[in-house]
Design a protein around this motif. Structure first.
Motif, PDB file in Angstrom:
ATOM      1  N   GLY A 124     -22.415 -11.879 -13.456  1.00 16.29           N
ATOM      2  CA  GLY A 124     -23.271 -12.881 -13.066  1.00 16.29           C
ATOM      3  C   GLY A 124     -22.163 -14.057 -12.524  1.00 16.29           C
ATOM      4  N   THR A 125     -21.023 -13.780 -12.444  1.00 17.67           N
ATOM      5  CA  THR A 125     -20.035 -14.659 -11.693  1.00 17.67           C
ATOM      6  C   THR A 125     -19.739 -14.636 -10.272  1.00 17.67           C
ATOM      7  N   VAL A 126     -20.293 -13.674  -9.455  1.00 21.87           N
ATOM      8  CA  VAL A 126     -20.012 -13.750  -8.059  1.00 21.87           C
ATOM      9  C   VAL A 126     -20.971 -14.593  -7.515  1.00 21.87           C
ATOM     10  N   GLN A 127     -20.400 -15.546  -6.432  1.00 19.99           N
ATOM     11  CA  GLN A 127     -21.197 -16.434  -5.600  1.00 19.99           C
ATOM     12  C   GLN A 127     -21.735 -15.858  -4.356  1.00 19.99           C
ATOM     13  N   HIS A 128     -20.758 -14.983  -3.770  1.00 13.75           N
ATOM     14  CA  HIS A 128     -21.306 -14.470  -2.518  1.00 13.75           C
ATOM     15  C   HIS A 128     -20.286 -13.234  -2.466  1.00 13.75           C
ATOM     16  N   ALA A 129     -21.063 -12.299  -1.477  1.00 13.78           N
ATOM     17  CA  ALA A 129     -20.578 -11.077  -1.269  1.00 13.78           C
ATOM     18  C   ALA A 129     -20.676 -10.618   0.202  1.00 13.78           C
ATOM     19  N   HIS A 130     -19.777 -10.050   1.079  1.00 11.83           N
ATOM     20  CA  HIS A 130     -19.940  -9.799   2.352  1.00 11.83           C
ATOM     21  C   HIS A 130     -18.927  -8.670   2.748  1.00 11.83           C
ATOM     22  N   ASP A 131     -19.501  -7.546   3.309  1.00  9.49           N
ATOM     23  CA  ASP A 131     -18.533  -6.657   3.692  1.00  9.49           C
ATOM     24  C   ASP A 131     -17.885  -6.651   5.016  1.00  9.49           C
ATOM     25  N   VAL A 132     -16.796  -5.942   5.016  1.00 10.61           N
ATOM     26  CA  VAL A 132     -15.701  -6.297   6.061  1.00 10.61           C
ATOM     27  C   VAL A 132     -16.534  -5.154   7.047  1.00 10.61           C
ATOM     28  N   SER A 133     -16.969  -5.586   8.347  1.00  7.95           N
ATOM     29  CA  SER A 133     -17.457  -4.571   9.159  1.00  7.95           C
ATOM     30  C   SER A 133     -17.080  -4.712  10.683  1.00  7.95           C
ATOM     31  N   ASP A 134     -18.296  -5.175  11.395  1.00  6.89           N
ATOM     32  CA  ASP A 134     -17.899  -5.388  12.856  1.00  6.89           C
ATOM     33  C   ASP A 134     -17.208  -6.564  13.079  1.00  6.89           C
ATOM     34  N   GLY A 135     -16.173  -6.711  13.831  1.00  6.22           N
ATOM     35  CA  GLY A 135     -15.390  -7.785  14.018  1.00  6.22           C
ATOM     36  C   GLY A 135     -14.203  -8.109  12.944  1.00  6.22           C
ATOM     37  N   GLY A 136     -14.220  -7.016  12.031  1.00  9.07           N
ATOM     38  CA  GLY A 136     -13.200  -7.259  10.987  1.00  9.07           C
ATOM     39  C   GLY A 136     -13.093  -8.335   9.760  1.00  9.07           C
TER      40      GLY A 136
ATOM     41  N   ASP B   2     -13.388 -21.609 -12.378  1.00  4.03           N
ATOM     42  CA  ASP B   2     -13.279 -21.401 -13.834  1.00  4.03           C
ATOM     43  C   ASP B   2     -13.252 -19.753 -14.123  1.00  4.03           C
ATOM     44  N   HIS B   3     -14.063 -18.855 -13.147  1.00  4.41           N
ATOM     45  CA  HIS B   3     -14.087 -17.497 -13.336  1.00  4.41           C
ATOM     46  C   HIS B   3     -13.210 -16.555 -12.970  1.00  4.41           C
ATOM     47  N   GLU B   4     -12.182 -17.129 -11.996  1.00  4.86           N
ATOM     48  CA  GLU B   4     -11.088 -16.456 -11.408  1.00  4.86           C
ATOM     49  C   GLU B   4     -10.526 -15.470 -12.591  1.00  4.86           C
ATOM     50  N   PRO B   5      -9.891 -15.992 -13.593  1.00  4.76           N
ATOM     51  CA  PRO B   5      -9.207 -15.149 -14.473  1.00  4.76           C
ATOM     52  C   PRO B   5      -9.873 -14.056 -14.946  1.00  4.76           C
ATOM     53  N   ALA B   6     -11.292 -13.991 -15.098  1.00  2.95           N
ATOM     54  CA  ALA B   6     -12.069 -12.942 -15.560  1.00  2.95           C
ATOM     55  C   ALA B   6     -12.235 -11.916 -14.538  1.00  2.95           C
ATOM     56  N   ILE B   7     -11.867 -12.010 -13.176  1.00  2.00           N
ATOM     57  CA  ILE B   7     -11.975 -10.872 -12.188  1.00  2.00           C
ATOM     58  C   ILE B   7     -11.027  -9.781 -12.406  1.00  2.00           C
ATOM     59  N   GLN B   8      -9.974  -9.745 -12.544  1.00  2.00           N
ATOM     60  CA  GLN B   8      -9.200  -8.583 -12.841  1.00  2.00           C
ATOM     61  C   GLN B   8      -9.540  -7.797 -14.034  1.00  2.00           C
ATOM     62  N   GLU B   9      -9.953  -8.612 -15.239  1.00  2.00           N
ATOM     63  CA  GLU B   9     -10.471  -7.921 -16.312  1.00  2.00           C
ATOM     64  C   GLU B   9     -11.761  -7.042 -16.038  1.00  2.00           C
ATOM     65  N   ALA B  10     -12.609  -7.608 -15.343  1.00  2.00           N
ATOM     66  CA  ALA B  10     -13.808  -7.011 -15.145  1.00  2.00           C
ATOM     67  C   ALA B  10     -13.738  -5.593 -14.513  1.00  2.00           C
ATOM     68  N   ILE B  11     -12.496  -5.269 -13.513  1.00  2.00           N
ATOM     69  CA  ILE B  11     -12.619  -4.043 -12.941  1.00  2.00           C
ATOM     70  C   ILE B  11     -11.362  -3.249 -13.411  1.00  2.00           C
ATOM     71  N   GLN B  12     -10.801  -3.615 -14.518  1.00  2.00           N
ATOM     72  CA  GLN B  12      -9.438  -2.888 -14.839  1.00  2.00           C
ATOM     73  C   GLN B  12      -9.638  -1.413 -15.237  1.00  2.00           C
ATOM     74  N   ASP B  13     -10.844  -1.125 -15.566  1.00  2.00           N
ATOM     75  CA  ASP B  13     -11.104   0.310 -16.004  1.00  2.00           C
ATOM     76  C   ASP B  13     -11.577   1.067 -14.900  1.00  2.00           C
ATOM     77  N   ILE B  14     -11.641   0.417 -13.613  1.00  2.00           N
ATOM     78  CA  ILE B  14     -12.307   1.376 -12.496  1.00  2.00           C
ATOM     79  C   ILE B  14     -10.750   1.564 -11.640  1.00  2.00           C
ATOM     80  N   GLU B  15     -10.559   2.712 -11.638  1.00  2.00           N
ATOM     81  CA  GLU B  15      -9.124   3.546 -10.780  1.00  2.00           C
ATOM     82  C   GLU B  15      -9.441   3.095  -9.322  1.00  2.00           C
ATOM     83  N   GLY B  16      -8.333   2.929  -8.959  1.00  2.00           N
ATOM     84  CA  GLY B  16      -7.974   2.812  -7.470  1.00  2.00           C
ATOM     85  C   GLY B  16      -8.471   1.800  -6.618  1.00  2.00           C
ATOM     86  N   VAL B  17      -8.804   0.604  -7.340  1.00  2.00           N
ATOM     87  CA  VAL B  17      -9.455  -0.455  -6.646  1.00  2.00           C
ATOM     88  C   VAL B  17      -8.556  -1.657  -7.088  1.00  2.00           C
TER      89      VAL B  17
END
Length: 770
Positions: A646-658, A705-720
């Motif tokens: 519930g912390t992500v404000q926006h998301a956009h994948d890198v594709s055409d145009g880089g 204020d949610h920046e510190p929680a980002i790494q913790e949220a994905i720490q168990d997902i290998e390779g990312v």
């Protein structure tokens, strides 16, 4: 073979004589005609020849693709029907609900009559959905055209977009997503792929398979005319200078009649008077009757003189092959017939009894009591009797040239040129805003559109009465598939899934529309086979089975084939509309920006196949961009995990145009600037950092204020990894690294570049028919 007790069918007195030459004119080969004669033990009547010509056409039989299509992954716990078993794919999404969805092409009709070709493509795909008892809730499309500098291309674009808009808007289903590309490879042969998505209760699904001998057969909906005759065979040959003469092969649609047909059909299914139902699409009564008989393992007796027609002196041959729109074949119990007729009469539609379900597997056609055709449905069926071929393959010679490309052949960008290059890319037709297109569509009708076209990687549609939704997307970069058919198809699947994930959805399954050239050309068939392998690899990795789709061969013009374009239609599930829908628009100044990527692959040294290479350096060269399937799976898992916090404000994948185009688009969507600071390895080209299109990367933002929680949220997902890259701010857009500013521009100049390309090209003075 026909029942020995039945009379031998005869041609009517004025019908042409059936000959091998006639068969070849109908699109059959000499060998196929011999097989037909041997199977029947006699010469087919002219009506029978017409039936074989359409049922054994590529468009209906998939004779050059079926063997390869069967290798695709088509099983999964969400599937409610097997791939190809019904009119459309069907997946369960919980709480007793199913999603019916399918994508199909209307390429050839749109090339010669763009308005009607596109309009009837929309109508036909919606009928495939509501024949299953599902109410269509969303439409998507995937469009390909030649260069916008061409008068002919602008004429085609204008007609196609108006056709989609007018039919969809009048029918009352929102057009919520799609993709539009322009390239010389599509000159003369545009691609018009239409997708429909509908909802149905699992206990109310309608089938195309009749169940009981003695049930009665009705034709419902509009009257039958001569429009669209031989449309299926027209779609199974190359576009040429003579194609303009085949406008009669293009159907004419009426969205208001289709709306009545939708409501009447869903009512008939709901009250329980429909035993089986089939849309009349390609090949009209022919395909619907023979496909129903084959799927139900039954026979059918039809009296064609009872079919309501709108033109005088129509022959049984014309009636069987007409592709007039807004018609269905419905089977019901004799005791329910009066109620069925009453339902359609209340909606001011024909419901005419024309036949009966019989024992055996033969379809017998009568004209004023004369038997004019008697054919075994199994011998016409693509799954049993129709020919199945695997064509010769040969790796295309052009790949030796394209793969020989090395980035050192082109000059890298510099701090003095990078900003201008970004403006150039944002104005390139493939990246520029498609607002001119989607503003002609009603995107909000029925009021369930949560996120529509424009500020999101995928559309999100509310499931009415719940807190859940669907994330929907079509996608394919044909240039990638041209450069590496297997990897390009993998990217098409992965990017469509990544788009769904960025919108807050979990990918569930795909449908596809496979647009390729002439399968008799070994290079084309090699490309097709490789693309099928790539699609299968990606779907297996992502757990998104193939529910069905469409193959469109013969997409060629005098100068060659189109780019191989396996369009992917992806459906995802959004479990909580209160927290999960995510757009591509940044939200608030001060938000922190991150790049989610595979470990060690934030900025791959890769400009192959990019829009930058094509637009700035005018080269279609190299490989398809970097993709590793295991990395893609991990990145998508990480993005879903982050969004679910519930912390992500926006998301956009890198594709055409880089990366630079990705960041600029999110800034423009959110009307906020960005201050980006990157940490780049010394051996990576600047243009690869800014404009390279390596896959499996997503830019997202969170509040400070949610920046510190980002790494913790994905720490168990290998390779990312999630690498901090900057901050949302003001009205300036800036990218720096190593103390050097590479890109710097006010938002208004980026917006002017991004927004004006299509409106400027499509002003009234320039929309001239070629």
């Amino acid at each position: 073979m026909s029942d020995s007790d039945s009379p031998t069918p005869t041609s009517l007195p004025n019908a042409p004589e059936t000959t091998p030459e006639q068969a070849i004119e109908h699109g059959l080969t000499e060998e196929e005609y011999t097989w037909i004669v041997d199977h029947l033990g006699r010469t087919p009547t002219f009506v029978e020849l017409g039936i074989y010509s359409v049922m054994w056409s590529e468009h209906c039989s998939y004779k050059n693709s079926l063997a390869l299509l069967k290798t695709l992954p088509n099983e999964g716990p969400a599937l409610l029907v097997a791939a190809g078993e019904e009119n459309a794919g069907l997946v369960g999404i919980g709480e007793g609900l199913g999603v019916a969805f399918k994508v199909e092409s209307h390429n050839h009709p749109s090339a010669v009559a763009p308005y009607q070709g596109a309009a009837t493509g929309v109508g036909g795909i919606h009928r495939d959905i509501f024949t299953m008892g599902a109410r269509p809730i969303a439409a998507l499309n995937s469009l390909r055209f030649g260069s916008l500098e061409s008068d002919r291309v602008r004429y085609l674009l204008d007609g196609v977009v108006r056709g989609i808009g007018d039919y969809g808007n009048s029918f009352g289903v929102p057009t919520v997503a799609g993709d539009v590309y322009f390239d010389d490879a599509y000159e003369g042969n545009p691609l018009v792929n239409a997708m429909s998505v509908g909802l149905v209760k699992e206990d109310a699904i309608a089938s195309a398979a009749p169940q009981h001998t003695g049930s009665v057969v009705y034709i419902v909906g509009a009257s039958t005319g001569r429009d669209g005759i031989h449309g299926a065979t027209f779609a199974s040959e190359e576009i040429s200078e003579e194609s303009e003469d085949k406008r009669p092969s293009v159907q004419v649609g009426d969205p208001f009649t289709e709306k009545l047909l939708l409501e009447a059909t869903l009512e008939a299914i709901d009250v329980g008077v429909v035993e089986a139902i089939q849309d009349m699409g390609a090949a009209g009564i022919t395909s619907s009757s023979f496909e129903m008989s084959a799927s139900g393992g039954c026979g059918m007796e039809l009296h064609l003189d009872r079919v309501p027609v709108r033109e005088s002196q129509m022959t049984p041959y014309e009636i069987m092959l007409s592709e007039s729109q807004e018609r269905m074949l419905v089977v019901c119990d004799p005791d329910d017939a009066d109620q069925l007729v009453d339902v359609y009469a209340r909606w001011d539609l024909h419901a005419e009894r024309i036949g009966t379900i019989t024992d055996g597997t033969n379809v017998q056609l009568y004209w004023n009591e004369t038997l004019v055709a008697d054919l075994d449905a199994r011998h016409l069926d693509s799954g049993s009797g129709a020919p199945v071929y695997e064509r010769e393959t040969k790796r295309p010679a052009y790949l030796e040239t394209t793969r020989a490309f090395h980035p050192d052949e082109v000059a890298d960008c510099t701090p003095d040129t990078a900003t201008d290059m970004l403006h150039t890319l944002l104005a390139a037709p493939n990246i520029a805003s498609k607002r001119w297109v989607f503003e002609q569509y009603d995107t909000m009708v029925r009021t369930n559109t949560v996120v529509g076209p424009g500020p999101s990687d995928a559309a999100v549609i509310r499931i009415k009465g719940t807190d859940r939704g669907l994330a929907l997307k079509t996608d394919c970069n044909g240039r990638y598939v041209y450069l590496n058919p297997r990897k390009g198809a993998e990217i098409a699947v992965c990017e469509s899934a990544r788009n769904v994930v960025c919108a807050g959805g979990k990918p569930v399954a795909i449908t596809n529309c496979l647009n390729f050239g002439n399968p008799y050309k070994p290079e084309v068939y090699w490309t097709f086979a490789e693309a099928i392998k790539g699609m299968g690899n990606a779907c297996t990795a992502l757990g998104t089975p193939v529910t069905g789709g469409n193959v469109s061969f013969y997409n060629e013009h005098p100068d060659g084939a189109v780019y191989p374009t396996p369009t992917i239609g992806m459906v995802g599930r959004v479990d909580d509309l209160h927290t999960q829908p995510t757009t591509a628009a940044v939200q608030t100044p001060g938000d922190r920006l991150f790049l989610l990527h595979p470990d060690g692959q934030a900025y791959p040294n890769d400009i192959d196949g990019s829009e930058y290479l094509a637009t700035v350096h005018e080269q279609i060269a190299g490989d398809a961009p970097r993709l590793v399937l295991d990395e893609e799976v991990a990145v998508q898992q990480a993005m879903r995990t982050l969004i679910n916090t519930g912390t992500v404000q926006h998301a956009h994948d890198v594709s055409d145009g880089g990366l630079a185009a990705c960041l600029a688009e999110s800034a423009l969507h959110g009307n906020c600037g960005m201050d980006i600071t990157l940490s780049i390895p010394e051996d990576v080209r600047a243009d690869a950092v800014l404009f390279g299109e390596a896959q499996s990367r997503i830019v997202f933002s969170v509040a400070e204020d949610h920046e510190p929680a980002i790494q913790e949220a994905i720490q168990d997902i290998e390779g990312v990894s999630a690498t901090p890259i900057g901050t949302v701010c003001g009205n300036e857009f800036r990218i720096t690294w190593a103390g050097i500013t590479w890109v710097e521009a006010p938002l208004h100049t980026l917006r002017a570049a991004h927004e004006n390309t299509l409106p400027n090209a499509m002003n009234a003075e320039q929309r001239t028919a070629a």
